[in-house]
Design a protein around this motif. Sequence first.
Motif, mmCIF file in Angstrom:
data_model
loop_
_atom_site.group_PDB
_atom_site.id
_atom_site.type_symbol
_atom_site.label_atom_id
_atom_site.label_comp_id
_atom_site.label_asym_id
_atom_site.label_seq_id
_atom_site.Cartn_x
_atom_site.Cartn_y
_atom_site.Cartn_z
ATOM 1 N N GLY A 285 0.806 -1.208 0.000
ATOM 2 C CA GLY A 285 0.000 0.000 0.000
ATOM 3 C C GLY A 285 0.842 1.262 0.000
ATOM 4 N N THR A 286 1.890 1.261 0.794
ATOM 5 C CA THR A 286 2.774 2.416 0.848
ATOM 6 C C THR A 286 3.439 2.661 -0.498
ATOM 7 O OG1 THR A 286 3.226 1.993 3.199
ATOM 8 C CG2 THR A 286 4.784 3.415 2.022
ATOM 9 N N LEU A 287 3.766 1.594 -1.197
ATOM 10 C CA LEU A 287 4.477 1.696 -2.467
ATOM 11 C C LEU A 287 3.550 1.812 -3.672
ATOM 12 C CD1 LEU A 287 7.235 -1.000 -1.815
ATOM 13 C CD2 LEU A 287 7.622 1.459 -2.110
ATOM 14 N N ALA A 288 2.252 1.965 -3.431
ATOM 15 C CA ALA A 288 1.290 1.933 -4.540
ATOM 16 C C ALA A 288 1.585 2.992 -5.595
ATOM 17 C CB ALA A 288 -0.126 2.095 -4.005
ATOM 18 N N THR A 289 1.924 4.213 -5.184
ATOM 19 C CA THR A 289 2.189 5.260 -6.176
ATOM 20 C C THR A 289 3.459 4.974 -6.962
ATOM 21 O OG1 THR A 289 3.297 6.574 -4.454
ATOM 22 C CG2 THR A 289 0.979 7.056 -4.898
ATOM 23 N N THR A 290 4.439 4.362 -6.304
ATOM 24 C CA THR A 290 5.661 3.975 -7.011
ATOM 25 C C THR A 290 5.368 2.855 -7.996
ATOM 26 O OG1 THR A 290 7.064 4.646 -5.153
ATOM 27 C CG2 THR A 290 7.999 3.078 -6.722
ATOM 28 N N THR A 291 4.579 1.876 -7.565
ATOM 29 C CA THR A 291 4.191 0.780 -8.448
ATOM 30 C C THR A 291 3.428 1.309 -9.654
ATOM 31 O OG1 THR A 291 4.038 -0.695 -6.533
ATOM 32 C CG2 THR A 291 2.986 -1.430 -8.563
#
Length: 259
Positions: free
Chosen positions: A92-98
């Motif tokens: 969830g934390t990395l969603a924007t990076t993904t």
Amino acid sequence: MRGALRPPPGRARIALAVLMGAMVHVIFAAAVLAMILAMFFGMSRSLGTVPWPHAALANAALLLQFPLLHSLLLTRGGSRWMARLVPGPHGGTLATTTYAIIASLQLLALFALWTPSGVIWWQAEGWALNAMTGAYALAWLLLMKASFDAGAEVQSGAHGWMSLLQNIKPRFPDMPTGGLFRLVRQPIYVAFALTLWTVPVWTPDQLALALALSLYCLAAPKLKERRFELRYGDRFRAYQRKVPYAFPALNKGRQHDQH
């Protein structure tokens, strides 16, 4: 096992953040470079080698995959799916990076794997080449400016991995209203559309690309504005009434003078 060394707390999290950060920025840079070069030559130079007429279908698939998947991932279901792409507790934390990684790979595929038609309608030369190159560079500078005004860390994919690196919950920038967002509500899409039409080489390939993605730039922000209305409510509606969608109000100053 007693006596076995355990990694210090947070080391795996930091390693994952650094890995994702390096991945997103390398792919993002490659995608932007591919876009700039491919469109500068009117999509007449690329790595695609699909034989014609099958190349027309391959190019159409490359062209459609970006707006379709790009918009799908911004839905609630798409967001939940992206949060599960990275195994473990940090998806969830990395969603924007993904999301930025996927979008960059989509753009890289579109511009690097396009199969050129081999037809060139018009190619600028002399002063026209200088003028068109300047206009093309200006369009890209406007796109960069609009991205910074919207929050460069979100646009580039840095928001997710930097939040994970600091072990904090991602906090999105506030609703953008400054910079180019004072002139139009969707300056990123407007600037991107300008890059499509200021190229110094025109081919059937470039025309197809420009028409399809310009339509996307006009239609896709409608979905974005629905999300903003749900998130910001009356504040966004007031901004919506004050600032035009995509075309600056040239008579705005005169209207203020009359009042």
